[in-house]
Scaffold this active site. Structure first.
Site, PDB file in Angstrom:
ATOM      1  N   ASP A  23     116.497  12.770  13.939  1.00  0.00           N
ATOM      2  CA  ASP A  23     116.655  14.161  14.360  1.00  0.00           C
ATOM      3  C   ASP A  23     115.279  14.421  15.063  1.00  0.00           C
ATOM      4  OD1 ASP A  23     118.066  16.458  14.530  1.00  0.00           O
ATOM      5  OD2 ASP A  23     117.519  17.238  12.708  1.00  0.00           O
ATOM      6  N   HIS A  40     116.346  12.000  23.965  1.00  0.00           N
ATOM      7  CA  HIS A  40     117.416  11.178  23.579  1.00  0.00           C
ATOM      8  C   HIS A  40     116.994   9.648  23.964  1.00  0.00           C
ATOM      9  CE1 HIS A  40     119.707  14.172  21.683  1.00  0.00           C
ATOM     10  NE2 HIS A  40     120.391  14.388  22.927  1.00  0.00           N
ATOM     11  N   ARG A  74     128.844  19.656  20.723  1.00  0.00           N
ATOM     12  CA  ARG A  74     127.647  20.001  21.492  1.00  0.00           C
ATOM     13  C   ARG A  74     128.186  20.308  23.130  1.00  0.00           C
ATOM     14  NH1 ARG A  74     122.345  17.024  19.632  1.00  0.00           N
ATOM     15  NH2 ARG A  74     122.521  17.780  17.552  1.00  0.00           N
ATOM     16  N   LEU A 134     118.914  -9.112   9.381  1.00  0.00           N
ATOM     17  CA  LEU A 134     118.826  -7.358   9.188  1.00  0.00           C
ATOM     18  C   LEU A 134     120.377  -7.020   9.448  1.00  0.00           C
ATOM     19  CD1 LEU A 134     117.576  -4.695   8.972  1.00  0.00           C
ATOM     20  CD2 LEU A 134     117.133  -4.341  11.399  1.00  0.00           C
TER      21      LEU A 134
HETATM   22  C1  IPE Z   1     122.450  15.347  12.446  1.00  0.00           C
HETATM   23  O1  IPE Z   1     121.572  15.860  13.157  1.00  0.00           O
HETATM   24  C2  IPE Z   1     123.039  14.173  12.980  1.00  0.00           C
HETATM   25  C3  IPE Z   1     122.209  13.127  13.772  1.00  0.00           C
HETATM   26  C4  IPE Z   1     120.877  12.836  13.721  1.00  0.00           C
HETATM   27  C5  IPE Z   1     123.008  12.126  14.575  1.00  0.00           C
HETATM   28  P1  IPE Z   1     122.020  17.384  13.687  1.00  0.00           P
HETATM   29  O2  IPE Z   1     120.889  17.720  14.557  1.00  0.00           O
HETATM   30  O3  IPE Z   1     123.451  17.173  14.268  1.00  0.00           O
HETATM   31  O4  IPE Z   1     121.998  18.188  12.406  1.00  0.00           O
HETATM   32  P2  IPE Z   1     122.152  19.722  12.202  1.00  0.00           P
HETATM   33  O5  IPE Z   1     123.078  20.301  13.070  1.00  0.00           O
HETATM   34  O6  IPE Z   1     120.546  20.344  12.404  1.00  0.00           O
HETATM   35  O7  IPE Z   1     122.524  19.752  10.903  1.00  0.00           O
HETATM   36  C1  IPE Z   2     119.100  13.802  17.101  1.00  0.00           C
HETATM   37  O1  IPE Z   2     118.238  14.745  17.887  1.00  0.00           O
HETATM   38  C2  IPE Z   2     120.059  13.157  18.099  1.00  0.00           C
HETATM   39  C3  IPE Z   2     121.363  13.672  17.879  1.00  0.00           C
HETATM   40  C4  IPE Z   2     121.862  14.332  17.020  1.00  0.00           C
HETATM   41  C5  IPE Z   2     122.466  13.003  18.825  1.00  0.00           C
HETATM   42  P1  IPE Z   2     118.906  16.294  18.065  1.00  0.00           P
HETATM   43  O2  IPE Z   2     119.641  16.108  19.488  1.00  0.00           O
HETATM   44  O3  IPE Z   2     119.596  16.741  16.987  1.00  0.00           O
HETATM   45  O4  IPE Z   2     117.477  17.023  18.328  1.00  0.00           O
HETATM   46  P2  IPE Z   2     116.921  18.558  17.894  1.00  0.00           P
HETATM   47  O5  IPE Z   2     117.543  18.506  16.451  1.00  0.00           O
HETATM   48  O6  IPE Z   2     117.818  19.542  18.571  1.00  0.00           O
HETATM   49  O7  IPE Z   2     115.732  18.661  17.946  1.00  0.00           O
HETATM   50 MG    MG Z   3     119.127  17.967  15.267  1.00  0.00          MG
END
Ligand code: IPE
Ligand code: IPE
Ligand code: MG
Length: 245
Positions: A23, A40, A74, A134
């Site tokens: 995240d 990403h 999203r 792995l």
């Molecule tokens: C969790 O992260 C999902 C992934 C890392 C793929 P999110 O960014 O979607 O989670 P929330 O919305 O902060 O709970």
């Molecule tokens: C994690 O990063 C990747 C996915 C959930 C796909 P985020 O896109 O959630 O990044 P933040 O949490 O907004 O910083």
């Molecule tokens: Mg996130």
């Protein structure tokens, strides 16, 4: 499912299975005034480093949360960016992973992806099925509640058909209906980005996982963070409910 015996002598044994909630990509990009997709992309680089670190540390199972069932909510443009990146990753990285002895599996509702991506997922699983250095599991369009409800549905169908007595359902029978049926439970779940929640990840399987929350954003995660998490894990005392303090 029986829990493995807790170890207290020379610290906890190394984790066989590490799961990571990757995240913080968006915040990494925002801090640099870059579009989220840049975060990403950098996150994909962090994933490469992490797979390498897992191999170097002799970790057998690595599960990564790449896209949740809720992430479909999203904005369309970001979902397109993410599925585009997935498509690219499946085409450009799998051969190298295969050559490095990585076995790839995907868990989640793959029917929600385009047919070409689904075909590439199946090809990645097929091409790496003989590897065992792995075991890499990628959670894509994954939601633990979805998964648990599907497992319940499967048992309910068997009960209705008369092939299963509800009174005798065991944890193992229930778990056999989860995506992770051939995968051991995670010993350690790491989440980056400073958030301290599971966001619908491995709710059943993580019942006794150790949790580590790191303030580092996922694109900045590297070998040193991986090693530090392993050190922190080694200092944990796993009890599985069996050992009074
Ligand atoms: C969790 O992260 C999902 C992934 C890392 C793929 P999110 O960014 O979607 O989670 P929330 O919305 O902060 O709970
Ligand atoms: C994690 O990063 C990747 C996915 C959930 C796909 P985020 O896109 O959630 O990044 P933040 O949490 O907004 O910083
Ligand atoms: Mg996130």
């Amino acid at each position: 499912m029986s829990a493995p015996a807790a170890r207290h002598d020379a610290g906890t044994a190394p984790p066989a299975h590490i799961a990571i909630i990757m995240d913080g990509n968006g915040r990494w990009a925002a801090a640099r005034h870059l579009p989220r997709i840049a975060g990403h992309r950098e996150g994909a680089r962090a994933l490469r480093r992490t797979i390498e670190a897992a191999i170097n540390h002799g970790v057998s199972w690595l599960t990564i949360y790449a896209f949740s069932s809720e992430n479909w909510r999203r904005p369309v443009a970001e979902v397109l960016d993410l599925t585009g990146l997935l498509r690219h990753y499946l085409r450009s990285e799998v051969a190298e992973l295969a050559a490095n002895g990585v076995r790839i599996r995907m868990i989640g509702d793959r029917d929600r992806f385009d047919p070409d991506i689904r075909a590439d997922m199946e090809k990645a699983e097929r091409d790496t099925a003989g590897n065992s250095r792995l075991n890499l599991t990628v959670a894509l369009s994954y939601g633990a509640r979805d998964e648990i409800v599907a497992a319940a549905r499967r048992l309910a169908r068997a009960a209705r058909e008369g092939t299963l007595d509800p009174a005798t359902i065991t944890e193992a029978e229930f778990a056999a209906g989860l995506y992770t049926t051939d995968i051991p439970d995670p010993d350690l779940i790491i989440r980056t980005s400073g958030e301290q929640r599971l966001s619908n990840f491995l709710l059943w399987q993580g019942a006794y996982a150790e949790l580590i929350f790191l303030d580092v954003l996922w694109p900045d995660f590297g070998a040193a963070d991986f090693a530090a998490a392993l050190d922190a894990y080694a200092r944990r005392e796993r009890r599985f409910g069996a050992r009074p303090g």
